[in-house]
Design a protein around this motif. Sequence first.
Motif, PDB file in Angstrom:
ATOM      1  N   SER A 185       0.841  -1.205   0.000  1.00  0.00           N
ATOM      2  CA  SER A 185       0.000   0.000   0.000  1.00  0.00           C
ATOM      3  C   SER A 185       0.867   1.243   0.000  1.00  0.00           C
ATOM      4  O   SER A 185       2.031   1.210   0.411  1.00  0.00           O
ATOM      5  CB  SER A 185      -0.919   0.021   1.233  1.00  0.00           C
ATOM      6  N   ASN A 186       0.290   2.329  -0.463  1.00  0.00           N
ATOM      7  CA  ASN A 186       0.895   3.647  -0.298  1.00  0.00           C
ATOM      8  C   ASN A 186       0.251   4.327   0.903  1.00  0.00           C
ATOM      9  O   ASN A 186      -0.880   4.016   1.275  1.00  0.00           O
ATOM     10  CB  ASN A 186       0.699   4.502  -1.549  1.00  0.00           C
ATOM     11  N   VAL A 235      -4.438   9.509   8.874  1.00  0.00           N
ATOM     12  CA  VAL A 235      -3.603   8.642   8.045  1.00  0.00           C
ATOM     13  C   VAL A 235      -4.525   7.662   7.329  1.00  0.00           C
ATOM     14  O   VAL A 235      -5.482   7.160   7.919  1.00  0.00           O
ATOM     15  CB  VAL A 235      -2.569   7.846   8.880  1.00  0.00           C
ATOM     16  N   PHE A 236      -4.250   7.407   6.043  1.00  0.00           N
ATOM     17  CA  PHE A 236      -4.962   6.321   5.375  1.00  0.00           C
ATOM     18  C   PHE A 236      -4.038   5.605   4.393  1.00  0.00           C
ATOM     19  O   PHE A 236      -3.009   6.132   3.974  1.00  0.00           O
ATOM     20  CB  PHE A 236      -6.255   6.802   4.702  1.00  0.00           C
ATOM     21  N   LEU A 237      -4.424   4.372   4.080  1.00  0.00           N
ATOM     22  CA  LEU A 237      -3.703   3.538   3.129  1.00  0.00           C
ATOM     23  C   LEU A 237      -4.433   3.541   1.804  1.00  0.00           C
ATOM     24  O   LEU A 237      -5.666   3.665   1.764  1.00  0.00           O
ATOM     25  CB  LEU A 237      -3.587   2.106   3.641  1.00  0.00           C
ATOM     26  N   THR A 241      -6.971  -3.088  -3.677  1.00  0.00           N
ATOM     27  CA  THR A 241      -8.156  -3.647  -3.027  1.00  0.00           C
ATOM     28  C   THR A 241      -8.574  -2.883  -1.778  1.00  0.00           C
ATOM     29  O   THR A 241      -9.628  -3.174  -1.210  1.00  0.00           O
ATOM     30  CB  THR A 241      -7.935  -5.125  -2.653  1.00  0.00           C
ATOM     31  N   ARG A 242      -7.787  -1.897  -1.362  1.00  0.00           N
ATOM     32  CA  ARG A 242      -8.173  -1.068  -0.229  1.00  0.00           C
ATOM     33  C   ARG A 242      -8.910   0.189  -0.673  1.00  0.00           C
ATOM     34  O   ARG A 242      -9.715   0.728   0.079  1.00  0.00           O
ATOM     35  CB  ARG A 242      -6.928  -0.623   0.568  1.00  0.00           C
ATOM     36  N   VAL A 247      -6.738   4.651   8.680  1.00  0.00           N
ATOM     37  CA  VAL A 247      -5.924   3.994   9.701  1.00  0.00           C
ATOM     38  C   VAL A 247      -6.446   4.392  11.072  1.00  0.00           C
ATOM     39  O   VAL A 247      -6.622   5.575  11.369  1.00  0.00           O
ATOM     40  CB  VAL A 247      -4.437   4.371   9.553  1.00  0.00           C
ATOM     41  N   ALA A 248      -6.711   3.382  11.917  1.00  0.00           N
ATOM     42  CA  ALA A 248      -7.182   3.637  13.277  1.00  0.00           C
ATOM     43  C   ALA A 248      -6.039   3.680  14.277  1.00  0.00           C
ATOM     44  O   ALA A 248      -6.112   4.377  15.286  1.00  0.00           O
ATOM     45  CB  ALA A 248      -8.180   2.553  13.694  1.00  0.00           C
TER      46      ALA A 248
END
Length: 279
Positions: A185-186, A235-237, A241-242, A247-248
């Motif tokens: 992932s990025n 923050v997120f990925l 498929t995501r 991000v928790a």
Amino acid sequence: MADQQQPTVWVDGRVLDDPREPVIRVDDHGFTVGDGVFEAVKVVDGVPFALTRHLRRLERSAAGLGLPPVDEDAVRRGVAEVLERRHLPFGRLRITVTAGPAPMGSGRGDASPTLVVAAVEAQQRTGRASVVTVPWPRNERGAVAGLKTTSYAENVVALAYAAERGAEEAVFGNLAGHLCEGTGSNVFYVVDGELRTPTLASGCLAGITRELLVEWCGAREVDEPLVVLSRAEEVFLASTTRDVQPVARCDDREWDDVGPVTRAAAETWRAREAEHPDP
């Protein structure tokens, strides 16, 4: 009835009647030393998403590894044939090109590349992710930095490290100490209300989802120390498929809810993705 967990597989021009059929030689350089490149493409209602962009990156990765030019027409035939054979409401295509059979060792032979297209059902990532940073850096100056190669042992080790700590993704810094990427992932983050993501010079993969999010959402590409995640507001990925996955938790840092910038990015993604399957 076919086993839905088994992929539908096309190898060098034909769909296999049995995906377990032995077709890759034991001296294939992709098998012996990981000398190959690949793409993972999302399939929605039987249609591959952003296939043209994925094929462009496949060609870039092959060139970077010193492989012959990828036969795009052959790849597209393989994609069409596996998806004709198997309808996927939601799935994943894996397109792999290796250097083909070669003498045992690092040196290549003169055989033709091996080309494989496989289609399988997939589960879309939902909910929020937990991630950990790992102690091993990406080498942004390495010969294969930024290429999507089949040499994934580093990612396997990092994911195992993350799983041992109750996380589903591992995040790397690079040799410069800057934030780089996840194993598959990025990483996007928010500081002072601004959406940011590492530059390609960080050594991260030029993700297709990343590329589209930068275009559609105007994220700023910047290299900052890995510890920026400890002070980021969100923050997120991002991956095939995501899509956009909030991000928790990252290491000891937690976020109570999905932030407004992440929500906006996810909404933009859903709207723009629906406009055309090959943006």
